[in-house]
Design a protein around this motif. Structure first.
Motif, PDB file in Angstrom:
ATOM      1  N   ASP A   1      29.933  95.532  50.881  1.00 36.16           N
ATOM      2  CA  ASP A   1      30.838  94.394  50.992  1.00 36.16           C
ATOM      3  C   ASP A   1      30.828  93.847  52.412  1.00 36.16           C
ATOM      4  OD1 ASP A   1      31.629  94.618  48.367  1.00 36.16           O
ATOM      5  OD2 ASP A   1      33.293  95.956  48.840  1.00 36.16           O
ATOM      6  N   SER A   2      31.133  92.577  52.524  1.00 37.40           N
ATOM      7  CA  SER A   2      31.215  91.936  53.824  1.00 37.40           C
ATOM      8  C   SER A   2      32.437  92.457  54.576  1.00 37.40           C
ATOM      9  CB  SER A   2      31.322  90.422  53.648  1.00 37.40           C
ATOM     10  OG  SER A   2      31.555  89.803  54.882  1.00 37.40           O
ATOM     11  N   LEU A   3      32.297  92.658  55.879  1.00 32.98           N
ATOM     12  CA  LEU A   3      33.417  93.151  56.677  1.00 32.98           C
ATOM     13  C   LEU A   3      34.442  92.057  56.948  1.00 32.98           C
ATOM     14  CD1 LEU A   3      31.441  95.330  59.239  1.00 32.98           C
ATOM     15  CD2 LEU A   3      32.743  96.098  57.252  1.00 32.98           C
ATOM     16  N   LYS A   4      34.017  90.794  56.873  1.00 28.45           N
ATOM     17  CA  LYS A   4      34.917  89.680  57.133  1.00 28.45           C
ATOM     18  C   LYS A   4      35.892  89.455  55.980  1.00 28.45           C
ATOM     19  CE  LYS A   4      31.532  87.155  59.841  1.00 28.45           C
ATOM     20  NZ  LYS A   4      30.718  85.937  59.910  1.00 28.45           N
ATOM     21  N   LYS A   5      35.449  89.726  54.777  1.00 26.56           N
ATOM     22  CA  LYS A   5      36.273  89.458  53.604  1.00 26.56           C
ATOM     23  C   LYS A   5      37.278  90.577  53.369  1.00 26.56           C
ATOM     24  CE  LYS A   5      32.722  86.897  51.179  1.00 26.56           C
ATOM     25  NZ  LYS A   5      31.890  86.851  49.978  1.00 26.56           N
ATOM     26  N   LYS A   6      38.476  90.183  53.038  1.00 25.90           N
ATOM     27  CA  LYS A   6      39.531  91.136  52.683  1.00 25.90           C
ATOM     28  C   LYS A   6      39.482  91.359  51.177  1.00 25.90           C
ATOM     29  CE  LYS A   6      41.527  90.882  56.782  1.00 25.90           C
ATOM     30  NZ  LYS A   6      41.625  91.912  57.717  1.00 25.90           N
ATOM     31  N   THR A   7      40.051  92.466  50.725  1.00 25.82           N
ATOM     32  CA  THR A   7      40.106  92.691  49.283  1.00 25.82           C
ATOM     33  C   THR A   7      41.162  91.768  48.697  1.00 25.82           C
ATOM     34  OG1 THR A   7      41.687  94.478  49.562  1.00 25.82           O
ATOM     35  CG2 THR A   7      39.374  95.084  49.426  1.00 25.82           C
ATOM     36  N   PHE A   8      40.837  91.165  47.557  1.00 20.81           N
ATOM     37  CA  PHE A   8      41.750  90.244  46.894  1.00 20.81           C
ATOM     38  C   PHE A   8      42.393  90.931  45.702  1.00 20.81           C
ATOM     39  CE2 PHE A   8      42.435  87.386  43.295  1.00 20.81           C
ATOM     40  CZ  PHE A   8      43.417  86.568  43.829  1.00 20.81           C
ATOM     41  N   VAL A   9      43.708  90.847  45.658  1.00 20.06           N
ATOM     42  CA  VAL A   9      44.467  91.309  44.498  1.00 20.06           C
ATOM     43  C   VAL A   9      45.526  90.246  44.231  1.00 20.06           C
ATOM     44  CG1 VAL A   9      45.890  93.126  43.505  1.00 20.06           C
ATOM     45  CG2 VAL A   9      44.119  93.709  45.137  1.00 20.06           C
ATOM     46  N   ALA A  10      45.603  89.769  43.006  1.00 19.52           N
ATOM     47  CA  ALA A  10      46.575  88.745  42.642  1.00 19.52           C
ATOM     48  C   ALA A  10      47.994  89.235  42.925  1.00 19.52           C
ATOM     49  CB  ALA A  10      46.420  88.372  41.177  1.00 19.52           C
ATOM     50  N   LYS A  11      48.830  88.349  43.450  1.00 24.57           N
ATOM     51  CA  LYS A  11      50.194  88.729  43.835  1.00 24.57           C
ATOM     52  C   LYS A  11      51.004  89.252  42.661  1.00 24.57           C
ATOM     53  CE  LYS A  11      50.565  85.640  47.758  1.00 24.57           C
ATOM     54  NZ  LYS A  11      51.288  84.518  48.365  1.00 24.57           N
ATOM     55  N   HIS A  12      50.884  88.588  41.505  1.00 22.70           N
ATOM     56  CA  HIS A  12      51.673  89.024  40.355  1.00 22.70           C
ATOM     57  C   HIS A  12      51.247  90.418  39.883  1.00 22.70           C
ATOM     58  CE1 HIS A  12      48.107  87.254  38.417  1.00 22.70           C
ATOM     59  NE2 HIS A  12      48.347  88.099  37.434  1.00 22.70           N
ATOM     60  N   LEU A  13      49.972  90.734  40.033  1.00 19.80           N
ATOM     61  CA  LEU A  13      49.465  92.052  39.649  1.00 19.80           C
ATOM     62  C   LEU A  13      49.977  93.126  40.611  1.00 19.80           C
ATOM     63  CD1 LEU A  13      47.675  93.610  37.701  1.00 19.80           C
ATOM     64  CD2 LEU A  13      45.726  93.034  39.145  1.00 19.80           C
ATOM     65  N   LEU A  14      49.954  92.821  41.904  1.00 19.21           N
ATOM     66  CA  LEU A  14      50.479  93.758  42.906  1.00 19.21           C
ATOM     67  C   LEU A  14      51.956  94.050  42.688  1.00 19.21           C
ATOM     68  CD1 LEU A  14      49.061  93.040  46.472  1.00 19.21           C
ATOM     69  CD2 LEU A  14      49.188  95.203  45.282  1.00 19.21           C
ATOM     70  N   GLU A  15      52.718  92.999  42.375  1.00 19.69           N
ATOM     71  CA  GLU A  15      54.159  93.178  42.152  1.00 19.69           C
ATOM     72  C   GLU A  15      54.424  94.074  40.941  1.00 19.69           C
ATOM     73  OE1 GLU A  15      55.685  89.223  41.857  1.00 19.69           O
ATOM     74  OE2 GLU A  15      55.382  88.806  43.981  1.00 19.69           O
ATOM     75  N   LYS A  16      53.648  93.872  39.875  1.00 20.14           N
ATOM     76  CA  LYS A  16      53.822  94.701  38.682  1.00 20.14           C
ATOM     77  C   LYS A  16      53.500  96.165  38.963  1.00 20.14           C
ATOM     78  CE  LYS A  16      52.851  91.081  35.308  1.00 20.14           C
ATOM     79  NZ  LYS A  16      51.928  90.630  34.249  1.00 20.14           N
TER      80      LYS A  16
END
Length: 94
Positions: free
Chosen positions: A3-18
């Motif tokens: 993975d690229s070091l510049k990119k952060k991991t993406f997780v949808a906000k609604h999924l994280l909240e659940k």
């Protein structure tokens, strides 16, 4: 693949909240999501997430070996029935 070091991991906000809500209550419940682009993070370990494949939600139990990958990688969007026999092709091959 790295993975690229510049990119952060993406997780949808609604999924994280659940997930946070289930961890606080110490509950085991299937979480439904349409976010196939979300990365699998260590906080999801041990939970079952139902991912939408375009037609239905398919459950995926999160293990340590799949952390860091995308949710959509584990749910196929196309189904393969079988190759069809074409009568004209069979006659020309004889």
């Amino acid at each position: 693949m790295e993975d690229s070091l510049k990119k952060k991991t993406f997780v949808a906000k609604h999924l994280l909240e659940k997930i946070k809500k289930l961890r606080m209550n110490k509950e085991k419940e299937i979480i439904q999501t349409w976010s196939r682009t979300s990365n699998i993070i260590p906080a999801m370990f041990g939970h079952t997430i139902a991912i939408h494949n375009g037609k239905e939600h398919l459950p995926l139990y999160i293990t340590r070996s799949i952390i860091g990958r995308k949710l959509g990688e584990f749910v196929p969007t196309r189904t393969f029935d079988e190759h069809t026999e074409n009568e004209k092709d069979n006659e020309s091959r004889r």
